[in-house]
Write a protein that holds these residues in place. Structure first.
Motif, PDB file in Angstrom:
ATOM      1  N   GLY A  22      39.472  43.619  50.644  1.00  0.00           N
ATOM      2  CA  GLY A  22      39.746  44.885  50.208  1.00  0.00           C
ATOM      3  C   GLY A  22      40.436  45.756  51.236  1.00  0.00           C
ATOM      4  O   GLY A  22      41.404  46.742  51.349  1.00  0.00           O
ATOM      5  N   ALA A  23      39.720  45.800  52.616  1.00  0.00           N
ATOM      6  CA  ALA A  23      40.022  46.327  53.806  1.00  0.00           C
ATOM      7  C   ALA A  23      41.015  45.755  54.405  1.00  0.00           C
ATOM      8  O   ALA A  23      41.628  46.202  55.441  1.00  0.00           O
ATOM      9  N   GLY A  24      41.585  44.540  54.256  1.00  0.00           N
ATOM     10  CA  GLY A  24      42.788  43.887  54.749  1.00  0.00           C
ATOM     11  C   GLY A  24      42.365  42.958  55.691  1.00  0.00           C
ATOM     12  O   GLY A  24      43.325  42.305  56.455  1.00  0.00           O
ATOM     13  N   ILE A  25      41.284  42.411  55.901  1.00  0.00           N
ATOM     14  CA  ILE A  25      40.682  41.837  57.000  1.00  0.00           C
ATOM     15  C   ILE A  25      40.891  40.160  56.444  1.00  0.00           C
ATOM     16  O   ILE A  25      41.120  39.660  57.550  1.00  0.00           O
ATOM     17  N   LEU A  26      40.603  39.931  55.366  1.00  0.00           N
ATOM     18  CA  LEU A  26      40.696  38.693  54.939  1.00  0.00           C
ATOM     19  C   LEU A  26      41.920  38.703  53.624  1.00  0.00           C
ATOM     20  O   LEU A  26      41.895  39.784  53.024  1.00  0.00           O
ATOM     21  N   SER A  27      42.853  37.686  53.765  1.00  0.00           N
ATOM     22  CA  SER A  27      43.775  37.647  52.701  1.00  0.00           C
ATOM     23  C   SER A  27      43.838  36.027  52.259  1.00  0.00           C
ATOM     24  O   SER A  27      44.623  35.285  52.425  1.00  0.00           O
ATOM     25  N   PRO A  28      42.952  35.938  51.402  1.00  0.00           N
ATOM     26  CA  PRO A  28      42.924  34.486  50.805  1.00  0.00           C
ATOM     27  C   PRO A  28      43.895  34.194  49.883  1.00  0.00           C
ATOM     28  O   PRO A  28      44.493  35.217  49.294  1.00  0.00           O
ATOM     29  N   GLU A  29      44.394  32.895  49.675  1.00  0.00           N
ATOM     30  CA  GLU A  29      45.458  32.521  48.905  1.00  0.00           C
ATOM     31  C   GLU A  29      44.705  32.929  47.527  1.00  0.00           C
ATOM     32  O   GLU A  29      43.762  32.727  47.233  1.00  0.00           O
ATOM     33  N   ARG A  30      45.468  32.812  46.544  1.00  0.00           N
ATOM     34  CA  ARG A  30      45.120  32.643  45.077  1.00  0.00           C
ATOM     35  C   ARG A  30      45.326  31.534  44.327  1.00  0.00           C
ATOM     36  O   ARG A  30      46.808  31.117  44.398  1.00  0.00           O
ATOM     37  N   ASP A  31      44.593  30.600  43.685  1.00  0.00           N
ATOM     38  CA  ASP A  31      45.028  29.555  42.829  1.00  0.00           C
ATOM     39  C   ASP A  31      45.514  29.946  41.609  1.00  0.00           C
ATOM     40  O   ASP A  31      45.544  31.229  41.270  1.00  0.00           O
ATOM     41  N   SER A  32      46.196  29.099  40.948  1.00  0.00           N
ATOM     42  CA  SER A  32      46.939  29.512  39.674  1.00  0.00           C
ATOM     43  C   SER A  32      45.804  30.113  38.622  1.00  0.00           C
ATOM     44  O   SER A  32      46.096  30.961  37.693  1.00  0.00           O
ATOM     45  N   ASN A  33      44.523  29.723  38.525  1.00  0.00           N
ATOM     46  CA  ASN A  33      43.627  30.285  37.923  1.00  0.00           C
ATOM     47  C   ASN A  33      43.104  31.684  38.513  1.00  0.00           C
ATOM     48  O   ASN A  33      42.200  32.289  37.831  1.00  0.00           O
TER      49      ASN A  33
END
Length: 125
Positions: A22-33
């Motif tokens: 939420g703070a923009g430190i991590l930006s994980p990809e999102r799976d289709s689910n």
């Protein structure tokens, strides 16, 4: 890797990892689910953030300093370095002010103690 895997690898709770996102430190990809998919590099990023937080920085301060101090110091611009140094100097100033307040409080308490002790009669057993 999933959020629980990153949590186990770093010791950060899933809630904390979502907070970092939420703070923009991590930006994980999102799976289709919709599940978060973290990179192996995120382990080191979380470790750096936790170290910066443990040193007393706020999350916003740590976030601003992370790239310059930990991830890519050589790639940081002079403006980024200047911003990071300014934030660190401001933090040091706040710490110095807090230390001065604590020293003054300690002196007051020691003065009160000395006053009470001077008024006290001889100790009895």
């Amino acid at each position: 890797m999933r959020i629980r895997d990153l949590s186990h690898a770093t010791g950060a709770t899933p809630r904390m990892l979502r907070h970092y996102e939420g703070a923009g430190i991590l930006s994980p990809e999102r799976d289709s689910n919709g599940y978060r998919n973290y990179r192996a590099d995120d382990i080191q990023i979380v470790d750096h953030i936790r170290c910066l937080l443990a040193s007393g920085l706020s999350l916003s301060e740590a976030s601003a300093i992370l790239q310059v101090a930990c991830i890519d110091p050589a790639g940081a611009s002079d403006a980024d370095r200047h911003t990071a140094l300014t934030q660190l100097d401001e933090r040091v100033s706040r710490l110095d002010a807090g230390i001065a307040r604590l020293r003054a409080q300690k002196a007051e308490i020691l003065g009160l103690r000395a006053s009470i002790e001077a008024e006290a009669g001889p100790a009895t057993d």
